[in-house]
Write a protein that holds these residues in place. Sequence first.
Motif, mmCIF file in Angstrom:
data_model
loop_
_atom_site.group_PDB
_atom_site.id
_atom_site.type_symbol
_atom_site.label_atom_id
_atom_site.label_comp_id
_atom_site.label_asym_id
_atom_site.label_seq_id
_atom_site.Cartn_x
_atom_site.Cartn_y
_atom_site.Cartn_z
ATOM 1 N N HIS A 114 83.361 33.238 36.221
ATOM 2 C CA HIS A 114 82.557 32.611 35.172
ATOM 3 C C HIS A 114 82.809 31.100 35.135
ATOM 4 C CE1 HIS A 114 80.839 36.195 33.395
ATOM 5 N NE2 HIS A 114 82.026 36.739 33.191
ATOM 6 N N VAL A 115 84.070 30.694 35.205
ATOM 7 C CA VAL A 115 84.430 29.275 35.155
ATOM 8 C C VAL A 115 83.798 28.520 36.328
ATOM 9 C CG1 VAL A 115 86.351 27.638 35.367
ATOM 10 C CG2 VAL A 115 86.553 29.608 33.835
ATOM 11 N N ALA A 116 83.732 29.171 37.487
ATOM 12 C CA ALA A 116 83.142 28.544 38.677
ATOM 13 C C ALA A 116 81.621 28.474 38.609
ATOM 14 C CB ALA A 116 83.581 29.306 39.929
ATOM 15 N N TYR A 142 80.798 35.476 24.933
ATOM 16 C CA TYR A 142 80.236 36.304 26.005
ATOM 17 C C TYR A 142 81.074 37.574 26.089
ATOM 18 C CZ TYR A 142 78.884 38.087 30.503
ATOM 19 O OH TYR A 142 78.430 38.911 31.504
ATOM 20 N N THR A 143 80.418 38.709 26.185
ATOM 21 C CA THR A 143 81.096 39.994 26.294
ATOM 22 C C THR A 143 80.707 40.641 27.615
ATOM 23 O OG1 THR A 143 80.957 40.267 23.902
ATOM 24 C CG2 THR A 143 81.427 42.233 25.183
ATOM 25 N N CYS A 147 82.933 30.561 24.605
ATOM 26 C CA CYS A 147 82.268 29.570 25.438
ATOM 27 C C CYS A 147 82.092 28.256 24.690
ATOM 28 C CB CYS A 147 80.900 30.097 25.873
ATOM 29 S SG CYS A 147 81.017 31.587 26.884
ATOM 30 N N ARG A 148 81.833 27.197 25.456
ATOM 31 C CA ARG A 148 81.580 25.900 24.850
ATOM 32 C C ARG A 148 80.438 26.035 23.856
ATOM 33 N NH1 ARG A 148 80.583 21.733 29.136
ATOM 34 N NH2 ARG A 148 82.718 22.219 29.640
ATOM 35 N N MET A 154 75.184 28.484 31.528
ATOM 36 C CA MET A 154 74.616 27.571 30.543
ATOM 37 C C MET A 154 75.621 27.196 29.443
ATOM 38 S SD MET A 154 71.637 27.109 31.762
ATOM 39 C CE MET A 154 70.874 26.238 30.418
ATOM 40 N N ASN A 155 76.593 28.050 29.215
ATOM 41 C CA ASN A 155 77.601 27.861 28.168
ATOM 42 C C ASN A 155 78.969 28.064 28.806
ATOM 43 O OD1 ASN A 155 75.703 27.959 25.640
ATOM 44 N ND2 ASN A 155 75.126 29.694 26.912
ATOM 45 N N PRO A 156 79.532 27.030 29.397
ATOM 46 C CA PRO A 156 80.780 27.199 30.156
ATOM 47 C C PRO A 156 81.891 27.865 29.343
ATOM 48 C CG PRO A 156 79.867 25.015 30.500
ATOM 49 C CD PRO A 156 79.054 25.649 29.415
ATOM 50 N N PRO A 157 82.588 28.804 29.969
ATOM 51 C CA PRO A 157 83.656 29.537 29.281
ATOM 52 C C PRO A 157 84.871 28.657 29.031
ATOM 53 C CG PRO A 157 83.493 30.249 31.553
ATOM 54 C CD PRO A 157 82.377 29.281 31.329
ATOM 55 N N LEU A 158 85.510 28.888 27.882
ATOM 56 C CA LEU A 158 86.721 28.149 27.524
ATOM 57 C C LEU A 158 87.973 28.999 27.673
ATOM 58 C CD1 LEU A 158 85.400 26.427 24.263
ATOM 59 C CD2 LEU A 158 85.591 25.441 26.562
#
Length: 119
Positions: A32-34, A18-19, A12-13, A43-47
Amino acid sequence: MANPWWLYMIECRGGGIYTGIAIDVDERFKTHVAGKGAKYTKMNPPLRIIARQRFPDRRSAAQAEYAMKRLTPLEKRQWAFTMNGGIVMGARRSVEESLESICPKSAAGAPVLPGGPGA
């Protein structure tokens, strides 16, 4: 026969990991991205997805998730690195760059290993 379940890890950013578990990891990643997934990924956008492992059923995937969440961030990155044959998924990095991402260097430039000097 039931669909297999997957344990997955998302970077994540900010560098957090995240697991989670899912039947379809790619669809879950899109969720998750949406911003419709877990609180953490809101709170922590996925990369990117950094690792995934197949399990025969939900129970065994959930047990693996529980164990994974007890690991340190460095141990999680090491697991992801080994699961991918030494390649960081979703990235075009050299092995050296990949190792640096899971094993930070000290001010002197030497790798800092878990439990070693500088850790």
